[in-house]
Design a protein around this motif. Structure first.
Motif, PDB file in Angstrom:
ATOM      1  N   SER A   1       0.829  -1.205   0.000  1.00 54.97           N
ATOM      2  CA  SER A   1       0.000   0.000   0.000  1.00 54.97           C
ATOM      3  C   SER A   1       0.860   1.250   0.000  1.00 54.97           C
ATOM      4  O   SER A   1       0.570   2.225  -0.701  1.00 54.97           O
ATOM      5  CB  SER A   1      -0.926   0.003   1.222  1.00 54.97           C
TER       6      SER A   1
ATOM      7  N   ILE B   1       2.384   1.859  -3.429  1.00 52.68           N
ATOM      8  CA  ILE B   1       1.371   2.391  -4.352  1.00 52.68           C
ATOM      9  C   ILE B   1       1.114   3.867  -4.059  1.00 52.68           C
ATOM     10  O   ILE B   1       1.041   4.691  -4.979  1.00 52.68           O
ATOM     11  CB  ILE B   1       0.058   1.583  -4.227  1.00 52.68           C
ATOM     12  N   GLU B   2       0.994   4.229  -2.778  1.00 54.01           N
ATOM     13  CA  GLU B   2       0.730   5.620  -2.400  1.00 54.01           C
ATOM     14  C   GLU B   2       1.857   6.545  -2.827  1.00 54.01           C
ATOM     15  O   GLU B   2       1.627   7.681  -3.243  1.00 54.01           O
ATOM     16  CB  GLU B   2       0.543   5.702  -0.880  1.00 54.01           C
TER      17      GLU B   2
ATOM     18  N   GLU C   1      -5.448   4.629  -7.493  1.00 53.17           N
ATOM     19  CA  GLU C   1      -4.714   4.095  -6.333  1.00 53.17           C
ATOM     20  C   GLU C   1      -5.557   3.057  -5.602  1.00 53.17           C
ATOM     21  O   GLU C   1      -5.068   1.990  -5.220  1.00 53.17           O
ATOM     22  CB  GLU C   1      -4.343   5.243  -5.394  1.00 53.17           C
ATOM     23  N   SER C   2      -6.838   3.366  -5.396  1.00 53.15           N
ATOM     24  CA  SER C   2      -7.739   2.442  -4.707  1.00 53.15           C
ATOM     25  C   SER C   2      -7.902   1.143  -5.492  1.00 53.15           C
ATOM     26  O   SER C   2      -7.900   0.052  -4.919  1.00 53.15           O
ATOM     27  CB  SER C   2      -9.099   3.119  -4.495  1.00 53.15           C
TER      28      SER C   2
ATOM     29  N   LYS D   1      -4.748  -1.027  -5.132  1.00 45.75           N
ATOM     30  CA  LYS D   1      -4.710  -1.667  -3.816  1.00 45.75           C
ATOM     31  C   LYS D   1      -5.679  -2.859  -3.776  1.00 45.75           C
ATOM     32  O   LYS D   1      -5.382  -3.911  -3.193  1.00 45.75           O
ATOM     33  CB  LYS D   1      -5.078  -0.659  -2.726  1.00 45.75           C
TER      34      LYS D   1
ATOM     35  N   LYS E   1      -4.681  -6.776  -3.074  1.00 46.42           N
ATOM     36  CA  LYS E   1      -5.351  -7.556  -2.026  1.00 46.42           C
ATOM     37  C   LYS E   1      -5.978  -8.813  -2.626  1.00 46.42           C
ATOM     38  O   LYS E   1      -5.919  -9.898  -2.037  1.00 46.42           O
ATOM     39  CB  LYS E   1      -6.431  -6.690  -1.361  1.00 46.42           C
TER      40      LYS E   1
END
Length: 306
Positions: free
Chosen positions: A200, A203-204, A213-214, A217, A221
């Motif tokens: 995470s 990615i951020e 971005e969401s 993630k 997952k």
């Protein structure tokens, strides 16, 4: 009669392999983002050499010189803010003095003017130690005098390339050192443990728009739940591919193809189908600008500091 004093450079180097920071600007704003970055570099290196002031008047002249209409004003400002956010330019010096500069720009400028008899620098603007970059340098409140080096042109060219390589290595070391210092606790004897490098966090740090971005993630997952988690190299490759596809087809298309791949239970993202979800507006068109500004506005509302 002595020759007039010159601050700027006649040319500057632009690597074929672009820095990730510049590539992310292009991913977010398209080719117009890349073009604005290069034009800003030209303004800096060709003007004062190691910095450029940035305000409404200079923005107006910048747009006039580059044939941009007033409708692009907000877009140019958003690109400049993104450059500052991604550390292409120093946020601290921009907030304090309203200038665009960076340690990398200053290093490359000092390397280029190493043979000049005199170079004037404003001490408060400096992000690098001049004494380490020049020979017999004398610093007072505003001037830096640099003695010229007696060398032939071919020798100078080789030395400049060597200095350029060393300066980039030193810049990377300094950035790494600053990151490590920022994670340390207030006590030097008992520093706090470093924040773990999670997927995470990686990615951020790429600076994607919030929606993309969401989605990334969510994909990571999903892969983890399938016991197919990413290692560091694989994750970086995924993010680079996502950035390139977003630059070519738009963030919305990348988000859609990721969600489709998850809903269909695919082991990998079906990049070959992304053309079906390609956005109808291209970078630089009015509808694209409106969509981009709308996304920036939503992101700004969630992050009060911007």
């Amino acid at each position: 009669m002595s020759r007039p004093f010159k601050d700027g450079l006649d040319y500057f180097e632009l690597d074929c392999q672009l820095d990730d920071k510049i590539r992310m600007i292009q991913a977010e704003f398209g080719l117009i983002g890349f073009a604005v970055v290069v034009k800003l570099f030209q303004k800096i290196y060709g003007g004062c050499g190691y910095y450029s002031e940035w305000n409404d008047d200079i923005l107006f002249l910048f747009m006039l010189e580059n044939g941009l209409d007033r409708e692009r004003t907000n877009l140019i400002q958003e690109i400049v803010r993104a450059c500052i956010r991604r550390n292409l330019f120093s946020e601290d010096l921009f907030n304090r003095y309203g200038i665009l500069t960076s340690s990398g720009i200053q290093r490359r400028y000092l390397n280029a003017v190493a043979r000049r008899d005199k170079v004037e620098l404003k001490k408060e603007y400096l992000l690098v130690n001049v004494a380490h970059k020049t020979v017999n340098a004398d610093i007072n409140s505003i001037n830096v005098n640099i003695n010229s080096i007696n060398a032939d042109i071919n020798s100078q060219s080789r030395e400049e390339k060597s200095r350029e390589k060393k300066s980039r290595e030193e810049e990377r070391k300094e950035e790494k050192s600053r990151e490590e210092e920022s994670r340390e606790g207030s006590s030097a004897d008992a520093p706090l443990p470093k924040r773990p490098l999670t997927a995470s966090r990686v990615i951020e740090e790429r600076g994607f728009v919030p929606e993309l971005e969401s989605a990334l993630k969510k994909w990571v997952k999903y892969k983890s739940e399938m016991h197919q988690g990413y290692k560091e190299t694989g994750l970086k490759t995924l993010l680079t591919r996502a950035g390139n596809e977003a630059a070519a087809y738009g963030a919305e298309a990348v988000i859609t193809i990721i969600e489709d791949s998850i809903s269909n239970g695919y082991k990998g993202i079906t990049w070959d189908r992304i053309r079906k979800h390609q956005r109808t507006s291209q970078p630089g068109t009015q509808s694209h600008v409106e969509n981009r500004l709308s996304m920036v506005k939503q992101w700004t509302e969630k992050n009060s500091e911007f």
